[in-house]
Structures are given as structure tokens and as C-alpha cells.
Design a protein around this motif. Sequence first.
Motif: not given
Length: 267
Positions: A10-29
Motif C-alpha cells: 500500500a501507498t498513499t494512492d488510495r484508489a490504487a490500494n483499493l483496486a489491488t485489494a479488490d483483485r486479491l480478495v476476489r482471487a482468494a474467494a
Amino acid sequence: MRAAAVQLTATTDRAANLATADRLVRAAAHDGASLVVLPEKWSSYGPPAELRDGAEDLDGPALTWARGIAAELGIDLVAGSIPERGDARGSNTSVHIGPDGRDRATYRKLHMFDVQVGGRDYRESDGEAPGDEIVLSATASGVGLGMTICYDLRFPDLFRRLAVDGARIIALPAAFTEATTRDHWEVLVRARAIENQCFVVAANQVGRHAPGLRTGGRSMIVDPWGIVLAQAPDAETHIVADLDLDRLQRIRTDLPSLANRRPEVYG
């Protein structure tokens, strides 16, 4: 039960952080995880001044997304932790969200990371106030879920209290420094799992977040015997492992260290 730990940079780029989290949470599910743990400050991480700028309310974009994806995927989601906005100082706050998209528990980090390590001073208490409550949640299937964050790992009393109160899984979102990850992380995570006969799902940040600010990765899922069921490489990724709750009960029955405690002697 299948659990996942998500590891990101994570960095201070909140939009990028959220996009990465979304991708990885979906992959985990997609890989079958019904419990997913994000790392500490996944929504915004960086130097203290910029971290304050990235703080949000509990109804802000980060947790609004988290509630939505938990409901969409039908998972228990420990939304790591976010810098929560406050009047004077904020909080380092973790929220457990159920498969219905509703908050099941909110935990504010008890122990402030006020240390000098790796040639850098950290003064977490300058910008964040410590919580004052131990929080035991439960998954939708009724499994006791202890809530901790990062530096809490060094305080075994907290983990013991969670185990005695009914935790069978302990979630540990973290942003462990690179230096302490290399030397202490695995030892501490496995020790907390062994001594409390719990599964520990430890989701760490990894890599360079800002000049001079690096974390060590190696996110882990550890069983109550201290066996490392899964460990992440040094990259943004997710790991999954099956948590055998019957094995946990056999361990607690055969080696009843929790039952053999002598609190009347040592408190």
C-alpha cells in the motif's frame, strides 16, 4: 474452513490500494476462502503526515467497499486496518465484516508502535490513540475470531486472553518492518499459535511504501501446532490454507496447556 491472507504494497494512492485489494480478495474467494484477512493500513500507508491525510471515517470509501465485497462474495472479511479519522488523534482500526455485509466487530489497536528499529524512529502515538478494548468476534459459522493488529503480536497476554475467551482463529493484519520481519516475524507468529493453540492468519504488507519505509511480507497462516500451512513470497499476492478445526480440538485435548493454566497463582 478455508482462510486467506492478502499481502500488498500500500501507498498513499488510495484508489490504487483499493483496486489491488479488490483483485486479491476476489482471487482468494475464487480459491475457496470463506475467511479473508487484509493487512494493516491497506487503504493508505506512508509517512505520518500523509497517513493522516489518508484517514477515513468508518463509513468512508475503504470500509464501504469492504462491506460491499464481503456481501457480494459471501465471505467473512477482516478488513485489515485503516487509519480512522479522529478529532485530535485518530485510531488504527480493524473491522470484521460478515457475509451479509454487516460489521460484526470493530477493534482499535491497543499497543502503539513507539520504537527505534532499523535506523528509523517510529512514533505511532503521535498521530493515533490506543484502543482500550479486547475484541473477540465470531465468523458467520460461529468460530471464535480474535482481533489483533501488528505490534500487538509482541504482547502474549492479549493473545492468551483471546484464546481463553474462546478464539480458535486469531487475525493479525500487519505492516511489520522489513528488519523485524526478517528476524522476528515467523518466530512470533508461530509462538502465538503454539502457546494459544489457535490458528493465526497473519497478513503483512510487503516492499517499499515510501522513501525509508519498507515492510517485510512473508504473510503466514499457522496451525495450532505451529506448522506453517502457507507463506507468501515477497510480492503482492494472497495465500490460502484449510483450517482443520477438529485438529485444533484434538491438540487442545491431547496437550491441554490452556486447561492446565494456574491463574490463581500468576493471574
